[in-house]
Design a protein around this motif. Structure first.
Motif, PDB file in Angstrom:
ATOM      1  N   ASP A   1       0.503  -0.949   0.359  1.00 27.36           N
ATOM      2  CA  ASP A   1       0.020  -0.360  -0.076  1.00 27.36           C
ATOM      3  C   ASP A   1       1.059   1.710   0.034  1.00 27.36           C
ATOM      4  OD1 ASP A   1      -2.296  -1.753   0.390  1.00 27.36           O
ATOM      5  OD2 ASP A   1      -2.543  -1.261   3.161  1.00 27.36           O
TER       6      ASP A   1
ATOM      7  N   PHE B   1      -9.862   4.116   1.839  1.00 28.24           N
ATOM      8  CA  PHE B   1      -9.539   3.067   0.684  1.00 28.24           C
ATOM      9  C   PHE B   1     -10.570   1.568   1.296  1.00 28.24           C
ATOM     10  CE2 PHE B   1      -6.743   6.000  -0.505  1.00 28.24           C
ATOM     11  CZ  PHE B   1      -6.312   6.075  -1.654  1.00 28.24           C
TER      12      PHE B   1
ATOM     13  N   GLN C   1      -7.136  -1.172 -10.965  1.00 23.14           N
ATOM     14  CA  GLN C   1      -6.720  -1.039  -9.305  1.00 23.14           C
ATOM     15  C   GLN C   1      -6.916   0.892  -9.151  1.00 23.14           C
ATOM     16  OE1 GLN C   1      -3.335  -2.942  -8.770  1.00 23.14           O
ATOM     17  NE2 GLN C   1      -2.806  -2.482  -6.751  1.00 23.14           N
ATOM     18  N   PHE C   2      -5.233   0.807 -10.243  1.00 27.07           N
ATOM     19  CA  PHE C   2      -5.157   2.866  -9.795  1.00 27.07           C
ATOM     20  C   PHE C   2      -5.803   3.610  -9.811  1.00 27.07           C
ATOM     21  CE2 PHE C   2      -1.397  -0.125  -9.950  1.00 27.07           C
ATOM     22  CZ  PHE C   2      -0.619   0.155  -9.742  1.00 27.07           C
TER      23      PHE C   2
ATOM     24  N   TYR D   1      -7.941   4.441  -7.250  1.00 26.18           N
ATOM     25  CA  TYR D   1      -7.341   4.957  -6.299  1.00 26.18           C
ATOM     26  C   TYR D   1      -7.186   6.388  -6.047  1.00 26.18           C
ATOM     27  CZ  TYR D   1      -4.910   0.509  -4.724  1.00 26.18           C
ATOM     28  OH  TYR D   1      -4.059  -0.670  -4.708  1.00 26.18           O
TER      29      TYR D   1
ATOM     30  N   CYS E   1      -8.767   9.162  -3.526  1.00 30.27           N
ATOM     31  CA  CYS E   1      -7.769  10.215  -3.557  1.00 30.27           C
ATOM     32  C   CYS E   1      -8.850  11.505  -3.525  1.00 30.27           C
ATOM     33  CB  CYS E   1      -6.732  10.305  -4.182  1.00 30.27           C
ATOM     34  SG  CYS E   1      -5.281   9.090  -3.153  1.00 30.27           S
TER      35      CYS E   1
ATOM     36  N   ILE F   1      -5.145  -2.802   1.387  1.00 29.93           N
ATOM     37  CA  ILE F   1      -6.232  -2.216   0.633  1.00 29.93           C
ATOM     38  C   ILE F   1      -5.050  -2.440  -1.435  1.00 29.93           C
ATOM     39  CG2 ILE F   1      -4.932   0.248  -0.792  1.00 29.93           C
ATOM     40  CD1 ILE F   1      -5.604   1.070   2.166  1.00 29.93           C
TER      41      ILE F   1
ATOM     42  N   VAL G   1       0.277   3.169  -3.282  1.00 27.11           N
ATOM     43  CA  VAL G   1      -0.252   4.737  -2.934  1.00 27.11           C
ATOM     44  C   VAL G   1      -0.374   5.704  -2.635  1.00 27.11           C
ATOM     45  CG1 VAL G   1      -2.789   5.555  -2.013  1.00 27.11           C
ATOM     46  CG2 VAL G   1      -2.638   2.984  -2.375  1.00 27.11           C
TER      47      VAL G   1
END
Length: 326
Positions: free
Chosen positions: A40, A94, A76-77, A80, A84, A143, A44
């Motif tokens: 994580d 998260f 996945q990103f 994120y 955010c 996460i 992240v």
């Protein structure tokens, strides 16, 4: 009594969904107070590419690990980035996002159970087992395991819509197009989603009433097109399909190792004790265990009884097909 409960569950789908969601949040409430751990931090908190190269790089490209470009998981990103944008770098946000995904997948398991077994109690029992199984803890509370939860949701959604398309009064290509589109995001969460077309063939083989395989092939095309789109994008971004080389070359060692892995996974599923984040695998000791041979016997027996225990046979092969990429 059983039929009364089935009817009550059938008449109150909203309450069932709420109860399953509550169960998930009660079980995993402590995860909301957990911070970033292990991957994580890098993926992240310390990832300088997170916002700029979501769809044009592999999972670990920001570390310069070109040789490890085997994981293309842009959603996945993107997830994120989305969290955010809404809540900042807050681990609780998260974890909440991940819990919502998992709760939704539990509900999908219930709906698929209803479609397959036409028994509300059996479907509810399966969904509860999915929710509470210890093997899912890592995927839900870590996460960096978001791809597992994301792929599960869209994979299951694709299967549910496929079943509805097949079991309608007049199966049409439109229903399969919708199912294929729902399945598409699963491929961009995790590579194992590529197994879904094989899963559909297994359902037709074990569970579908006798019918035209030409019609089935026609309805299978949208899923192949979706996989083709994914593979084309993957090769364009990574410049290769996989770092594994000749992935389709199944040597005796590969086959033996796969059987040993299946046995180990079966043991963890039925006897999930002494779990650890650092899992070890020793081929020799794994082959000395009875589990690989029990698995092999189960698959052979399943093929033998496929017309007498169709759903049981499909359930066994569901598990095997889903693990094929491993």
């Amino acid at each position: 009594m059983t039929e009364r409960w089935n009817q009550w569950l059938r008449d109150h789908p909203g309450l069932v969904a709420a109860a399953l969601t509550l169960l998930v949040f009660v079980l995993y409430a402590k995860s909301l107070a957990t911070g970033f751990v292990y991957d994580d931090e890098q993926q992240v908190v310390q990832n300088p590419h997170l916002w700029r190269q979501i769809f044009t790089s592999s999972v670990w490209s920001f570390l310069g690990l070109k040789h490890d470009a085997n994981f293309y998981r842009p959603l996945q990103f993107f997830s994120y980035w989305l969290v955010c944008r809404v809540a900042g770098i807050d681990p609780a946000a998260f974890h909440l996002y991940q819990l919502c995904f998992y709760a939704a997948s539990v509900w999908l398991v219930h709906r698929i159970g209803c479609a397959l077994f036409e028994n509300q109690l059996v479907a509810l029992s399966g969904a509860v087992l999915w929710a509470v199984h210890p093997l899912h803890v890592e995927a839900v509370v870590w996460i960096a395991s978001l791809p597992d939860v994301g792929v599960a949701f869209f994979y299951l959604l694709g299967i549910l819509l496929f079943l509805r398309a097949e079991r309608g009064s007049n199966p049409s290509l439109r229903g399969h197009l919708l199912a294929a589109l729902a399945y598409l995001p699963a491929l961009f969460f995790k590579e194992m989603a590529i197994t879904l077309p094989a899963m559909l063939l297994a359902w037709w083989f074990f569970c579908a009433p006798r019918g035209s395989w030409m019609r089935r092939a026609f309805h299978w095309v949208p899923y192949l097109v979706v996989v083709g789109i994914y593979l084309a994008i993957r090769v364009t971004v990574l410049r290769q399909l996989t770092v594994a080389g000749q992935v389709w070359r199944v040597t005796p060692l590969v086959a033996t190792t796969a059987l040993a892995f299946l046995g180990q996974h079966a043991k963890l599923f039925f006897w999930p004790l002494h779990l650890d984040i650092f899992r070890t695998f020793d081929l020799q000791s794994a082959l000395q265990s009875p589990w690989p041979y029990l698995v092999l016997f189960t698959f052979m027996a399943t093929l033998w009884v496929r017309r007498r225990a169709t759903l049981l046979s499909f359930s066994v092969f569901w598990w095997g097909i889903a693990l094929l990429p491993c």
